[in-house]
Write an enzyme that holds these catalytic residues in place. Structure first.
Site, PDB file in Angstrom:
ATOM      1  N   CYS A 116      42.704  38.060  35.837  1.00  0.00           N
ATOM      2  CA  CYS A 116      42.134  36.886  35.891  1.00  0.00           C
ATOM      3  C   CYS A 116      42.328  36.088  34.351  1.00  0.00           C
ATOM      4  O   CYS A 116      42.062  34.877  34.205  1.00  0.00           O
ATOM      5  CB  CYS A 116      40.716  36.808  36.101  1.00  0.00           C
ATOM      6  SG  CYS A 116      39.698  37.892  35.268  1.00  0.00           S
TER       7      CYS A 116
ATOM      8  N   GLY B 265      34.393  42.076  52.577  1.00  0.00           N
ATOM      9  CA  GLY B 265      33.452  41.164  51.896  1.00  0.00           C
ATOM     10  C   GLY B 265      32.764  40.229  52.882  1.00  0.00           C
ATOM     11  O   GLY B 265      31.468  40.207  52.514  1.00  0.00           O
TER      12      GLY B 265
ATOM     13  N   GLU C 251      32.256  36.808  37.995  1.00  0.00           N
ATOM     14  CA  GLU C 251      33.402  36.898  37.274  1.00  0.00           C
ATOM     15  C   GLU C 251      34.343  36.455  38.059  1.00  0.00           C
ATOM     16  O   GLU C 251      34.920  37.434  38.982  1.00  0.00           O
ATOM     17  CB  GLU C 251      33.500  38.370  36.407  1.00  0.00           C
ATOM     18  CG  GLU C 251      34.249  38.160  35.111  1.00  0.00           C
ATOM     19  CD  GLU C 251      35.760  38.330  35.456  1.00  0.00           C
ATOM     20  OE1 GLU C 251      36.411  37.003  35.379  1.00  0.00           O
ATOM     21  OE2 GLU C 251      36.465  39.370  35.809  1.00  0.00           O
TER      22      GLU C 251
ATOM     23  N   LYS D  23      30.166  48.179  46.420  1.00  0.00           N
ATOM     24  CA  LYS D  23      31.156  47.756  47.440  1.00  0.00           C
ATOM     25  C   LYS D  23      32.765  47.589  46.720  1.00  0.00           C
ATOM     26  O   LYS D  23      32.805  46.462  46.223  1.00  0.00           O
ATOM     27  CB  LYS D  23      30.666  46.733  48.272  1.00  0.00           C
ATOM     28  CG  LYS D  23      31.776  46.501  49.647  1.00  0.00           C
ATOM     29  CD  LYS D  23      31.949  45.132  49.800  1.00  0.00           C
ATOM     30  CE  LYS D  23      33.188  44.395  49.293  1.00  0.00           C
ATOM     31  NZ  LYS D  23      34.522  44.903  49.575  1.00  0.00           N
TER      32      LYS D  23
END
Length: 473
Positions: A279, A203, A245, A170
Site C-alpha cells: 500500500c 470478511g 490502515e 482474523k
C-alpha cells in the site's frame, strides 16, 4: 498439503461450529496447497467471550510480565523461522529471500521493538492536580491482509499484548498459514488462555461479526478502502474505536538535478518489490517534463531487469495473490493503453515461460495524465505510472491530487529542499531519497488511507484509553 481446520480459542485448538472448508491456492502454481475452516458468527462469539473473560487478569499484569511474554514470543518465533518463511512463500508467492529478510525480519522486529518500548512507556503521568492514566482499551479484533501476512500480524498483536489488551485475530483467508504458526508460537510462549484467539473466515461473515460485536472495544483492519469502510459501518452502532490502515497511491517526486537517473532506477525497483502489492509503494513517479525522454530510457531499461518467477527461482518478484487479482491488474494495464498512456515496458499477457501461476509482466507507463484511471486508482501490482511536471509547485500539486495520503517519496541532491517539499505533501510517511524504513516510525496516512497509526510508540496509544483522575487542588 496443509490442513488448518480448527480455530485457536481460549488457549486450545477447537472445532469450528460448521464443517465449511475453503481451499487455499498457491499463487505460484495455481494448485491447492491446503485447506482452512471458515468460521461463523457463533465462532466469533466464542472467541470474543474467551477474550472478555481473560481481559480482567491480563490487563492487570505488570509491565515486567508483559515484556517477558513478548521476549518469549520472539524466542519461540526464532525457533520457527524456517517454518514461517516457507509458509509465507507458499501462501503468497514471495521470493524466499524476501520472505526471510523482510516478511519474517520485519515481523520479528516489531515484536522486539514493542518489548523495548514497553520497558519505559509511560502509563501514568501528573498534569497539575490530575493524574493521567493510560489503560488498555479492552477486547480488540484484528483483521489482517494477505500482502504482508506476518508483518501485519505482529504489527497489531505486539502493541495489543504490550498494552494489556486481549484479542481475536482474523487473518486473510487467502494467506492464512503464517497466522496458524503464530498461534502455535504464542501458545508455546505461554500467552494465557483467552488472551489471544484466532478465527478464520471471510470478511463478509467473520469480519462483520467482529466489527458489530458489542463486546469488542476496538477493531483494527488493514485492507482496501472498501473493506475499511464496511468495517466502520458495521462498527458504528456499537460506537467502538475503529483503526484503519488502508490503500495508497504514493507519489514519488524526482527533482531536476544530477540524482535524477539514480532516483528513477531506484523508484522502478521499489515499486516492483513484493510484486507491487504494498500500500505504501511509490506507484506514481513524478518527473520533470523536460527530461521525460531520459526518464523513459532509464525506466524501460530498469523494468527489463526485473525478473519474475517462483519463490525459489531467485527471481526479483513472484506472482500476485490470485487469479482475480491478476485479471484486475491486467484490466488496469489495458485501461492505460486505451486511455493513451505510453507503454514503455511490460503490458498485458503472462511473462514468457510462466504459463502457470498468477504472474504479471513488470509494466511501466509514461506520459500519464493525472486524470487517467491508472494515475488515480490503486492498482496493487507491478505497474508504475510516470507523470511529467513543469515545476516544483506543480509537482506538489500533483502529489496531493489523490484520494490517498499514505506515503510519498522525494528524491534529489539538496536535503533541505527535499524536507521543504515533504512538509507540503499531505501523506503520513515521507521517504527522502533512500530513506531507511524505521520500525518505530508511525505507519498510517491521511484521507482515504485510514485513521490511526501503527508501529512503535504511536501504536500503543491506539490500544489505550485515557483516564484523568483529578485530586483536590
Amino acid at each position: 498439503m496443509r490442513d488448518y481446520t480448527q480455530f485457536y480459542i481460549d488457549g486450545h485448538w477447537a472445532d469450528p461450529s460448521s464443517k465449511r472448508i475453503s481451499a487455499v491456492i498457491n499463487p505460484a502454481t495455481e494448485q491447492v496447497s491446503g485447506q482452512i475452516a471458515l468460521g461463523s458468527e457463533e465462532d466469533v462469539n466464542r472467541a470474543v467471550a474467551a477474550a472478555r473473560r481473560a481481559f480482567p487478569a491480563w490487563s492487570k499484569t505488570s509491565r515486567e510480565d508483559r515484556v517477558a511474554i513478548l521476549e518469549q514470543i520472539v524466542a519461540e518465533g526464532e525457533k520457527r523461522a524456517d517454518d514461517l518463511v516457507a509458509a509465507i512463500s507458499e501462501e503468497m508467492g514471495a521470493p524466499e529471500d524476501w520472505s526471510r529478510n523482510l516478511h519474517y525480519g520485519y515481523g520479528s522486529g516489531h515484536m522486539k521493538t514493542a518489548a523495548d518500548i514497553l520497558r519505559t512507556f509511560s502509563f501514568e503521568e501528573r498534569q497539575g492536580n490530575t493524574v493521567l492514566r493510560r489503560e488498555p482499551i479492552g477486547v480488540c479484533a484484528l483483521i489482517t491482509p494477505w500482502n504482508w501476512p506476518l508483518h501485519e500480524l505482529y504489527v497489531k498483536i505486539a502493541p495489543a499484548l504490550a498494552t494489556g489488551c486481549t484479542l481475536v485475530l482474523k487473518p486473510s483467508e487467502l494467506a492464512p498459514y503464517s497466522a496458524y504458526i503464530v498461534a502455535e508460537i504464542l501458545h508455546a510462549a505461554g500467552v494465557p488462555a483467552g488472551v489471544f484467539n484466532l478465527v478464520n473466515g471471510s470478511g463478509q461473515e467473520v469480519g462483520t461479526a467482529l466489527a458489530k460485536h458489542p463486546d469488542v472495544d476496538m477493531i483494527s483492519v488493514t485492507g482496501s478502502v472498501r473493506a475499511g469502510s464496511e468495517v466502520a459501518i458495521a462498527a458504528a452502532p456499537s460506537i467502538k474505536r475503529v483503526h484503519q490502515e488502508l490503500g495508497g497511491k504514493g507519489a514519488n517526486i524526482i527533482l531536476d538535478d544530477e540524482r535524477l537517473p539514480a532516483g528513477v532506477a531506484h523508484g522502478v525497483h521499489n515499486l516492483m518489490s513484493n510484486a507491487g502489492q504494498s500500500c505504501a509503494a511509490p506507484s506514481r513517479m513524478l518527473v520533470p517534463a523536460s527530461r521525460m525522454a531520459e526518464v523513459i530510457e532509464i525506466a524501460a531499461a530498469e523494468a527489463a531487469k526485473v525478473t519474475v518467477g517462483a519463490p525459489h527461482s531467485g527471481a526479483e518478484i513472484g506472482p500476485v495473490i490470485s487469479e482475480s487479482a491478476r485479471q484486475r491488474i491486467e484490466d488496469y494495464i489495458q485501461s492505460g493503453i486505451d486511455e493513451g498512456a505510453q507503454l514503455i515496458a511490460g503490458g498485458t499477457g503472462r511473462p514468457k515461460g510462466l504459463e502457470a501461476g498468477y504472474y504479471i509482466r513488470p509494466t511501466v507507463f509514461a506520459h500519464v495524465a493525472r486524470s487517467m484511471k491508472i494515475a488515480r486508482e490503486e492498482i496493487f501490482g507491478p505497474v508504475l505510472v510516470i507523470l511529467g511536471y513543469e515545476g516544483e509547485e506543480e509537482a506538489i500539486e500533483i502529489a496531493n491530487d489523490s484520494d490517498y495520503g499514505l506515503s510519498a517519496f522525494v528524491w534529489g541532491e539538496d536535503l533541505d529542499r527535499l524536507r521543504g517539499i515533504a512538509d507540503r505533501v499531505r501523506a503520513g510517511m515521507i521517504y527522502l531519497n533512500e530513506g531507511n524504513y524505521d520500525l518505530r516510525n508511525p505507519w498510517g496516512g491521511y484521507k482515504k488511507s485510514g485513521n490511526g497509526r501503527e508501529q512503535g510508540e504511536f501504536a500503543f496509544h491506539d490500544f489505550l484509553e485515557v483516564k484523568g483522575v483529578m485530586y483536590p487542588g
